[in-house]
Design an enzyme around this catalytic site. Structure first.
Site, PDB file in Angstrom:
ATOM      1  N   LYS A 279       0.843  -1.186   0.000  1.00  0.00           N
ATOM      2  CA  LYS A 279       0.000   0.000   0.000  1.00  0.00           C
ATOM      3  C   LYS A 279       0.887   1.247   0.000  1.00  0.00           C
ATOM      4  CE  LYS A 279      -4.244   1.666   2.188  1.00  0.00           C
ATOM      5  NZ  LYS A 279      -5.233   1.460   3.270  1.00  0.00           N
ATOM      6  N   GLU A 367     -19.066  -4.214  11.691  1.00  0.00           N
ATOM      7  CA  GLU A 367     -19.918  -3.360  12.521  1.00  0.00           C
ATOM      8  C   GLU A 367     -20.956  -4.163  13.296  1.00  0.00           C
ATOM      9  OE1 GLU A 367     -18.190  -0.902   9.271  1.00  0.00           O
ATOM     10  OE2 GLU A 367     -19.274  -2.823   9.317  1.00  0.00           O
ATOM     11  N   ARG A 395     -25.246  -0.751   8.896  1.00  0.00           N
ATOM     12  CA  ARG A 395     -24.928  -2.179   8.848  1.00  0.00           C
ATOM     13  C   ARG A 395     -25.198  -2.854  10.190  1.00  0.00           C
ATOM     14  NH1 ARG A 395     -19.778  -3.678   5.112  1.00  0.00           N
ATOM     15  NH2 ARG A 395     -20.801  -3.152   3.151  1.00  0.00           N
TER      16      ARG A 395
END
Length: 618
Positions: A279, A367, A395
């Site tokens: 990344k 979540e 969610r």
């Protein structure tokens, strides 16, 4: 080749490997220069340059369905599909979206914005293809953090059962926004660094470097994969789900990626290709970032890495203000714990995690699990603070309803990024939570107008015995260490200038802005800080009704189910005779753009409010 000459993926089909490597470096330089001006998701896109080039080199988009989980790492895909000239408008109103958008291009075959939807979508596409007796590849690209979420495993379970042809690219960079957590990540780490795996990977590269092609190459790859399964990780999570696995593959070696992808096209059934990427690759500040600071960035200076967006003196982000207050309360109350679904840096919880590591829990992108986990902690005597972005909170609706509110457990839910958030657009605007939560019994829902009120509301929340939702926006506010006693469900009235000619009911930081604007323009208003959405201050509403003045309810979230809806419901049920004017967001999704621009376009800016006020008053 000139990047601005790219019209479609067909333009790179004839390029040789060395030319593709040069193309990758050009794209990487362009991304750094472009995002430095506009802001956007930098690290994730720098990490998938070679991977995206190889995918478009081998597969035939848009016939073959190439799409990215979440979609914020689709910038290279946009460049290769002819949208580079629009990058100067990235994330600006009516400009290029920071995510995949079907209206932008036929090459954008799926839209997301939230994590972990790609595998379910891929299975749906694969089954639709087979039912229609068509022939094309379905290639979802999913990160290791998104892969670890519950929704991904629900999809993998059926993918293994269905055995449809699809090529799943597991983009493994060991990061979500910040460092990944969890047992699944530990398993992937073993797969990355195992000495046996390293040797097998060399065998794989040797096979790929030969002249074999087609089935012969695939057979060589399968033998390596079988050796992995039998000798290295007998409990491979993919093969146990009846999904074939190949990897790890160097995600920055275009030649290796192309050969693996070409071979994968011959595979029957679902296949996972485990690709290792870095990344932020190519920009040292992003490469060395372990805290997620370079995941999504505002405009910055390339040489120094310094952000060009500075907070006003004495200000902190709302996320920091909330964390500071929770930390101070946690110093006195040892039962306070903090929970986050993979957003330590995004929600600015670093201070709490550093000060109280034994009382800090990162659940990963999960979540639903995080909310029920918080409920169980509360049931056993702890006082959980769980911070969730408003756009991700939906969610966990079932868990808030059944596991927190139904048992009336004292979980404090910090709803971060409430309201319009700007450049990330439809999938990230936090304008639904008030309507979503207001109908749930036992919940208390509030929003502070400033840092002092935030501290006061948090103190109230942790001293009570009911679930308490405190929402706060993106942006900053002046710091404060002050605190005052607040009675639950009470509003505050602020007279402006002389005897009021109208009433404005508002919430959040707009309260003080409305007061200031009324005073500067000498407009006689009564401004009400409706800091509680639930319970409403019925006493205050009764007093306002008796004044027989026009009442403007100013909300920067959805009108449907919001504050004005609650006020109208109360007025109807109690027989109020009042004149109510509603200002808020209508029944539609709001696109991306700067906050001032979006507020103006949605007619929820202060100028619109005051124009309507003056029209009625005069």
């Amino acid at each position: 080749m000139n990047l601005f000459d790219l019209r479609s993926p067909d333009d790179i089909k004839a390029l040789k490997e060395e030319e593709l490597k040069e193309l990758a470096e050009e794209i990487r330089r362009f991304l750094i220069m472009s995002i430095a001006k506009t802001g956007g998701h930098l690290s994730s896109n720098l990490g998938v340059v070679e991977l995206t080039i190889a995918l478009h080199k081998v597969f035939d988009s848009p016939r073959d369905k190439i799409f990215f989980d979440v979609g914020h790492q689709s910038y290279v895909h946009k460049i290769l599909t002819g949208r580079i000239k629009e990058f100067k408008t990235l994330r600006q109103y009516k400009g290029l979206s920071g995510f995949q958008k079907r209206r932008e291009s036929v090459h954008d075959v799926w839209e997301a914005g939230h994590s972990s939807t790609s595998l379910s979508a891929a299975l749906g596409m694969a089954i639709a293809r087979d039912l229609q007796k068509e022939h094309y590849q379905v290639i979802p690209v999913i990160g290791d953090a998104a892969f670890a979420s519950g929704m991904s495993f629900e999809a993998l379970n059926q993918i293994g059962e269905q055995q449809r042809n699809m090529i799943i690219i597991l983009n493994d960079n060991d990061m979500s926004i910040s460092k990944n957590v969890g047992a699944i990540q530990q398993t992937l780490t073993k797969m990355r660094v195992s000495k046996s795996y390293t040797a097998l990977k060399s065998d794989l590269k040797g096979a790929l470097s030969g002249n074999q092609a087609g089935n012969a190459l695939l057979k060589a790859m399968r033998s390596v994969k079988n050796a992995v399964k039998e000798n290295v990780i007998p409990d491979n999570i993919f093969t146990e789900l009846h999904i074939d696995y190949i990897g790890p593959v160097d995600g920055h070696d275009i030649g290796e990626l192309i050969k693996v992808f070409e071979s994968a096209k011959q595979h029957q059934g679902p296949l996972v290709i485990h690709v290792i990427t870095k990344k932020g690759k190519g920009y040292p500040y992003a490469e060395n970032d372990k805290e997620g600071k370079w995941h999504g960035v505002s405009p910055f200076d390339i040489e120094s890495g310094r952000s060009l967006s500075m907070l006003p003196h004495g200000h902190k982000s709302w996320s920091e203000i909330i964390t500071d207050a929770v930390c101070d309360l946690a110093e006195q109350n040892k039962q306070i714990v903090a929970i986050t679904p993979a957003m330590i840096s995004g929600s600015k919880l670093e201070r709490f995690f550093s000060a109280y590591p034994q009382r800090s829990f990162d659940c990963g992108i999960a979540e639903e699990h995080a909310m029920t986990f918080a409920a169980a902690l509360a049931l056993n005597g702890f006082r959980p603070f769980i911070s969730v972005y408003s756009s991700f909170l939906q969610r966990a609706y079932d868990q808030i309803n059944h596991d927190v509110a139904r048992m009336d457990l004292p979980v404090v839910i910090g709803v971060d990024r409430a309201g319009l958030v700007g450049e990330d657009g439809e999938t990230h605007h936090g304008v639904f939570d008030i309507a979503m939560l207001r109908s749930i019994p036992n919940l208390i829902i509030a929003q502070p107008k400033d840092a002092k009120e935030a501290r006061s509301l948090l103190k109230l929340a942790f001293s009570g015995n009911h679930p308490f939702v405190i929402r706060y926006p993106r942006g900053s506010e002046a710091q404060s260490t002050e605190c005052e006693a607040i009675t639950c469900g009470t509003w505050v009235k602020y007279p402006c200038i002389a005897e009021a000619k109208a009433i404005v009911i508002a919430y959040g930081s707009d309260v003080d802005k409305i007061i200031a604007k009324a005073k500067v323009n000498e407009i006689a208003l009564l401004v009400v800080n409706a800091r509680f959405f639930k319970p409403l201050d019925h006493n205050c509403l009764d007093e306002l009704a008796q004044m027989h003045l026009p009442i403007f309810v100013y909300e920067t979230d959805l009108l449907a189910g919001g504050l004005s809806s609650a006020i109208l419901e109360y007025g109807n049920d109690s027989g109020k005779d009042w004149e109510i004017h509603r200002i808020g967001i209508g029944d539609h999704f709001v696109e991306h753009g700067s906050l001032p621009n979006l507020r103006k376009q949605e007619h929820i800016d202060l100028n619109t409010l005051f124009e309507e006020l003056l029209h009625v008053i005069r």
